[in-house]
Design a protein around this motif. Structure first.
Motif, short mmCIF file in Angstrom:
data_model
loop_
_atom_site.label_atom_id
_atom_site.label_comp_id
_atom_site.label_asym_id
_atom_site.label_seq_id
_atom_site.Cartn_x
_atom_site.Cartn_y
_atom_site.Cartn_z
N GLU A 94 0.52 -2.25 11.27
CA GLU A 94 0.94 -3.60 11.65
C GLU A 94 0.59 -4.61 10.57
N TRP A 132 3.06 -4.08 7.81
CA TRP A 132 4.37 -4.60 8.22
C TRP A 132 4.40 -6.13 8.04
N ARG A 192 7.37 1.94 13.64
CA ARG A 192 6.91 0.79 12.86
C ARG A 192 6.78 1.16 11.38
#
Length: 105
Positions: free
Chosen positions: A45, A48, A92
């Protein structure tokens, strides 16, 4: 070490971008205990989010964090290597690869 070379996709240096894509590709093949996948998911995350910006240093730091929680570094030697990436983590990772732009061959 990634860094200081010419600017590429998103304003990132080519070396920083390539290194992030390399680690993300490796992560798709990792096998880890479910508890470790939570740590990996958090690192993905962060990567990202960094990939959505233009700061090469932030992208490099997020890539280093993902490397630090890799099963090779986090699992004690000889421990069962665990499970492949859970679907949300795998998705993801792929989204992050696309955000960075796939490596040109």
């Amino acid at each position: 070490m990634p860094g200081g070379d010419e600017t590429a996709t998103g304003g990132f240096s080519d070396g920083t971008r390539r290194h992030a894509l390399q680690i993300l590709a490796e992560a798709l093949g990792w096998r880890a205990h479910p508890v470790l996948w939570r740590d990996i998911a958090e690192a993905v995350e962060e990567l990202w989010a960094a990939a959505g910006g233009t700061d090469s240093a932030a992208l490099a730091a997020a890539t280093t964090e993902l490397e630090a929680v890799s099963p090779e570094r986090a699992n004690p030697a000889g421990q069962d290597s665990g499970e492949p990436p859970p679907k949300p983590v795998r998705e993801r990772i792929v989204e992050t690869q696309h955000r960075l732009g796939k490596e040109k061959k």
